[in-house]
Design an enzyme around this catalytic site. Structure first.
Site, PDB file in Angstrom:
ATOM      1  CG  ASP A 134      -4.594   4.886   7.069  1.00  0.00           C
ATOM      2  OD1 ASP A 134      -3.311   4.588   7.480  1.00  0.00           O
ATOM      3  OD2 ASP A 134      -4.947   4.558   6.283  1.00  0.00           O
ATOM      4  CB  SER A 187      -0.856   0.086   1.110  1.00  0.00           C
ATOM      5  OG  SER A 187      -0.188  -0.018   2.455  1.00  0.00           O
ATOM      6  CG  HIS A 203      -1.357   3.340   4.963  1.00  0.00           C
ATOM      7  ND1 HIS A 203      -2.712   2.807   5.162  1.00  0.00           N
ATOM      8  CD2 HIS A 203      -0.698   2.401   4.054  1.00  0.00           C
ATOM      9  CE1 HIS A 203      -2.682   1.721   4.891  1.00  0.00           C
ATOM     10  NE2 HIS A 203      -1.640   1.359   4.291  1.00  0.00           N
TER      11      HIS A 203
END
Length: 356
Positions: free
Chosen positions: A329, A38, A332
């Site tokens: 978040d 990610s 991340h």
């Protein structure tokens, strides 16, 4: 000539000389090709069946047009920022986007998938694209590039492209720390590290055999300082897990000092660079005001303790100023963090690749 005029002349001449001094520029790459999780997935998970998606608000809050692209951040990721710094293009698109133009294909794409890892077990439930399968997508990419420009030009693009590999964090979180499935098989973390590094080695060789020559491989971040790991290990005190950080450092040492130099020596005409994300992030955590951050222990989305992916939604409140939060978040980093990391990576590329 009066003294004041002489001083003015010297000042003007000095400024003129300084303006004519060429500033070092990043090496020119015809394309950027990205593999990973990610941290570098620019939207591939939008096109597969998985709950691991960032294609909804508030993701993309600070992306141009406030568009939720599938990036797990409030804005751009490192590959996007690097591409812009190099004058290549403003963003790196996901390879699975069915509307990619030939121009977009030729200048680079991302094959990364959020939630991915080197260990096949990491993706067994999420159904995202494991690291071992991303080179299969790359083979499709190579065929398309050859169809557009021919084999010789395609080979030139591949050998000159900047290849980014960024993964490993999910393997430790999903399989060794929070759900310790692999601890039964690998009784020490060192054994699991070696298992993952062997997977990474195989992938680098596979990319090399497909034509890649210039690669940057990212080490692990301070996993123990991710907000979600702090929540799991230190709910009250909100302190980093020293054990998980120490494990990340020992993995990075093996990667930087042993595996990558060995691979570069083994693969002719290759340049394989280690990228340190651990120390820059730790400096941001320990000295946040140097970088304009006011919060480093929780994310901007919601409470910042647990929210990520499907838990960070359009109904979740966000902080007033995301640029002051190291994390977007609970897992991340935000775009501001990625921009700092991109500056450090560009400096490394300038030093290590400019003469290659």
């Amino acid at each position: 000539m009066p003294r004041s005029s002489t001083l003015l002349f010297i000042l003007i001449a000095t400024i003129a000389v300084e303006c004519n001094v060429e500033k070092p520029t990043l090496p020119k790459f015809p394309a950027i090709l990205v593999f990973g999780d990610s941290t570098v997935d620019t939207g591939n998970n939008n096109y597969i069946l998985t709950p691991f998606k960032g294609d909804h608000p508030p993701y993309g809050l600070n992306f141009p047009g406030s568009f939720s692209t599938g990036r797990f951040s409030n804005g751009k990721l490192v590959p996007d920022i690097l591409a812009s710094m190099m004058g290549l293009k403003e963003t790196i698109p996901p390879f699975l986007d069915p509307n990619l133009s030939d121009r977009e294909i030729l200048t680079g794409v991302s094959f990364a998938s959020a939630g991915s890892g080197f260990d096949e077990l990491t993706t067994s439930l999420s159904r995202v694209i494991p690291m071992s399968k991303q080179p299969c997508l790359f083979e499709q990419y190579v065929k398309r590039v050859e169809g557009v420009v021919g084999r010789d030009e395609a080979a030139r693009i591949l050998s000159g492209a900047l290849v980014i590999v960024s993964a490993g964090t999910n393997d430790f979180i999903f399989n060794y720390y929070d759900v310790p499935t692999r601890r039964i098989q690998f009784v020490t973390v060192g054994m699991y590290q070696d298992f993952l590094l062997n997977k990474l080695q195989n992938m680098v060789k596979e990319l090399y055999n497909l034509g890649c020559r210039k690669m940057v491989v990212s080490g692990l971040p301070p996993i123990g300082c991710l907000p979600i790991q702090i929540t799991a290990k230190s709910t009250i005190l909100r302190s980093c897990s020293r054990k998980e950080n120490a494990d990340a450092q020992s993995y990075n040492h093996k990667l930087e000092k042993q595996l990558l130099p060995q691979l570069e020596a083994e693969l002719p005409r290759s340049k394989i660079i280690y990228v340190d994300s651990y120390n820059p992030l730790m400096d941001m955590i320990n000295e946040p005001h140097k970088y304009g951050f006011v919060e480093t222990r929780r994310g901007c989305c919601g409470t910042g303790f647990l929210e990520a992916g499907p838990l960070c939604t359009r109904l979740t409140p966000v902080c007033a100023n995301p640029s002051q939060y190291l994390f977007w978040d609970s897992i991340h980093p935000g775009e501001s963090t990625y921009r700092i990391l991109s500056e450090k990576l560009s400096a490394s590329l300038l030093t290590k690749l400019s003469l290659f």
